[in-house]
Write an enzyme that holds these catalytic residues in place. Structure first.
Site: not given
Length: 310
Positions: A228, A252, A302
């Site tokens: 991430d 996110s 993502q």
């Protein structure tokens, strides 16, 4: 001291260690803190509790809650079954000042596959949900895409050197302790913005900044944590903007990973990221993790919320 800070201190997180050239802690003591962060307290058979670092920013880092949720799921699965995929949604911002409760639902235990669902809760509300699938190891077809031809990590500057002169603009996030050693292959996004929009790609070498225990689940969770960190860079460079330097707000929205082969997260891996599309204040990014030996070990997708404030 906040409740989270007291809990973190009680977990035995060390407070000293080596400093980068910019004065930010790194190395084994900081990595040991991450390992402790992922070592959740078991409250009930299917309920776990985790904390955030005392120096966290205003919301919990997405990689942290994903890693902790995966630990919670893995603690309810036989060790011989290894996680092969996860799918998750970030529902609400997490508050780093209070613990996070992880509730595990044992969806299915089959002959070859085990499925778990985890909900992370604060103040009685879900902040994150994760579904993970685990599989007993078995033989099968084997192929992969080749690893990009890139410079070796030891020929590239470390993060502190690459970010020299930019950290004051990047804000508090850039000065948090660094458990992950990170070396940019492509031009870092805070420098790329000076030359305007570029190809929607980001390549970095990463590894846990120290030695990790021999625990397969821990290595997978550290990789989930690291995944991430730079994934949305591939979107930012395409538009010549960067966090803290431009009026860009981001978060996110969802995160999916597939784990293909065994690896150690304390050895170098290349994170090759690209963005196929951005629209509607959202951007999609894909990432591939390659070991230093060229093996493709994981794939990531993502979608992030990206708002440019006029």
């Amino acid at each position: 001291m906040t409740e989270a800070a007291r809990a973190a201190a009680a977990a035995g997180f060390p407070t000293e260690g080596p400093l980068d050239t910019d004065g930010v802690p790194h190395g084994q003591p900081v990595l040991d803190r991450l390992v402790a962060l992922l070592d959740l307290e078991r409250i009930e058979e299917n309920i776990f509790r985790g904390v955030s670092p005392a120096e966290s920013p205003v919301r919990v880092f997405g990689g942290q809650v994903a890693g902790q949720a995966l630990v919670a799921a893995g603690r309810t699965v036989p060790p011989e079954r290894r996680v092969h995929s996860l799918h998750s949604y970030f529902i609400r911002p997490g508050d780093p000042r209070i613990p996070i409760v992880y509730e595990v639902d044992r969806i299915r235990d089959g002959r070859s596959f085990t499925t778990r669902r985890v909900v992370a809760v604060q103040r009685g509300k879900a902040i994150f949900s994760l579904s993970a699938s685990f599989q007993s190891e078995e033989p099968g077809m084997d192929h992969q895409e080749p690893m990009p031809d890139v410079p070796a990590p030891d020929t590239l500057p470390d993060y502190a050197t690459a970010a020299e002169g930019y950290l004051d603009k990047a804000g508090a996030m850039a000065r948090l302790p660094r458990p992950i050693d990170l070396r940019y292959v492509t031009t870092p996004p805070w420098k790329a913005r000076d030359s305007g929009p570029a190809e929607a790609r980001s390549q970095v070498w990463m590894r846990a900044d120290g030695k990790l225990p021999d625990d397969d689940l821990l290595h997978v969770c550290v990789l989930a944590y690291a995944s991430d960190m730079t994934l949305l860079d591939s979107i930012l460079v395409r538009h010549g903007v960067y966090w803290g330097t431009d009026n860009v707000l981001g978060a996110s929205l969802d995160h999916a990973m597939w784990f293909h082969r065994r690896f150690r997260a304390d050895e170098w891996f290349l994170y090759d990221c690209a963005s196929p599309s951005a629209s509607g204040a959202r951007g999609l990014a894909t990432g591939r993790f390659f070991g230093a030996d060229g093996e493709l070990v994981a794939t990531v997708v993502q979608e992030g919320l990206l708002r440019v404030i006029k």
